[in-house]
Scaffold this motif. Structure first.
Motif, PDB file in Angstrom:
ATOM      1  N   TYR A  34       0.810  -1.011  -0.061  1.00 60.65           N
ATOM      2  CA  TYR A  34       0.042   0.026  -0.069  1.00 60.65           C
ATOM      3  C   TYR A  34       0.848   1.462  -0.091  1.00 60.65           C
ATOM      4  O   TYR A  34       1.849   1.488   0.782  1.00 60.65           O
ATOM      5  CB  TYR A  34      -1.084  -0.242   1.151  1.00 60.65           C
ATOM      6  N   PRO A  35       0.590   2.312  -0.839  1.00 64.13           N
ATOM      7  CA  PRO A  35       1.624   3.386  -0.997  1.00 64.13           C
ATOM      8  C   PRO A  35       1.437   4.244   0.141  1.00 64.13           C
ATOM      9  O   PRO A  35       1.984   5.363   0.433  1.00 64.13           O
ATOM     10  CB  PRO A  35       0.971   3.956  -2.291  1.00 64.13           C
ATOM     11  N   ASN A  36       0.494   4.129   1.116  1.00 64.54           N
ATOM     12  CA  ASN A  36       0.110   5.090   2.179  1.00 64.54           C
ATOM     13  C   ASN A  36       0.850   4.346   3.437  1.00 64.54           C
ATOM     14  O   ASN A  36       0.718   4.971   4.536  1.00 64.54           O
ATOM     15  CB  ASN A  36      -1.376   5.191   2.443  1.00 64.54           C
ATOM     16  N   MET A  37       1.311   3.041   3.398  1.00 66.70           N
ATOM     17  CA  MET A  37       2.120   2.835   4.366  1.00 66.70           C
ATOM     18  C   MET A  37       3.795   2.745   4.027  1.00 66.70           C
ATOM     19  O   MET A  37       4.111   2.765   2.963  1.00 66.70           O
ATOM     20  CB  MET A  37       1.957   0.931   4.580  1.00 66.70           C
ATOM     21  N   ASN A  38       4.630   2.724   5.175  1.00 69.23           N
ATOM     22  CA  ASN A  38       5.995   2.913   4.954  1.00 69.23           C
ATOM     23  C   ASN A  38       6.474   1.439   4.547  1.00 69.23           C
ATOM     24  O   ASN A  38       6.212   0.427   4.452  1.00 69.23           O
ATOM     25  CB  ASN A  38       6.803   3.601   6.117  1.00 69.23           C
ATOM     26  N   ILE A  39       7.878   1.814   4.268  1.00 74.12           N
ATOM     27  CA  ILE A  39       8.732   0.705   3.720  1.00 74.12           C
ATOM     28  C   ILE A  39       8.551  -0.697   4.504  1.00 74.12           C
ATOM     29  O   ILE A  39       8.327  -1.806   4.205  1.00 74.12           O
ATOM     30  CB  ILE A  39      10.119   0.845   3.367  1.00 74.12           C
TER      31      ILE A  39
END
Length: 184
Positions: A34-39
């Motif tokens: 998910y692009p809203n979560m970090n690496i």
């Protein structure tokens, strides 16, 4: 109600001006990224990156990679770690080798967000070979071969970017098939 599994299996909708646009969520190691979560939040769910996550935890780099960034992470798969000489991974995970582990891991991180189109552009602008300076002090060389980005480490070993542009809230991940190593 959507669950992470249903979101991963289908496209999510983004509503812009009343028009729904499909935006797929990339899968890495069987898990949605998910692009809203970090690496770190995303990588811990990838079945293909359990060795990398264990190494990041052992090295004490979780908070760093969960930080603001931006970061570009060249993320080796479990198979990439397994291809190292027998006993290498186990030795790196020993407490006495923590400094070397940190060096190797941070050589997979660049302190900018660089998507594949930007990397390809830098390679072209530099006549086919672009130096990559990493957080760990390594300088690797990026090249294009057969339409794919290749990263050569300081030992002359080459990793292929097998999945590019996995967008994260604090940067981008490029999955690679070889562990990049600093000079011996």
């Amino acid at each position: 109600m959507f669950t992470p599994k249903t979101l991963a299996a289908t496209a999510t909708a983004v509503i812009l001006g009343g028009t729904a646009l499909a935006q797929s969520v990339p899968m890495v190691g069987g898990a949605p990224m998910y692009p809203n979560m970090n690496i770190v939040e995303n990588a811990v769910n990838s079945a293909d990156h359990t060795t990398l996550i264990t190494a990041v935890q052992t090295a004490g780099l979780v908070d760093t990679l969960a930080g603001d960034g931006p970061f570009t992470v060249f993320a080796p798969t479990n198979d990439a770690f397994a291809a190292l000489p027998a006993g290498s991974v186990e030795a790196l995970l020993e407490p006495g080798n923590r400094d070397r582990l940190i060096e190797i891991l941070t050589c997979h991180v660049v302190a900018v967000e660089a998507f594949s189109s930007a990397i390809a552009g830098m390679i072209a602008d530099d006549g086919g070979a672009h130096p990559i300076d990493t957080v760990g002090g390594c300088t690797f060389t990026a090249r294009m071969q057969g339409g794919q980005i290749m990263i050569e480490d300081e030992q002359g070993r080459t990793a292929t970017v097998t999945q590019a542009d996995v967008d994260q809230s604090n940067g981008v991940i490029h999955v690679i098939d070889t562990v990049l190593l600093p000079d011996a």
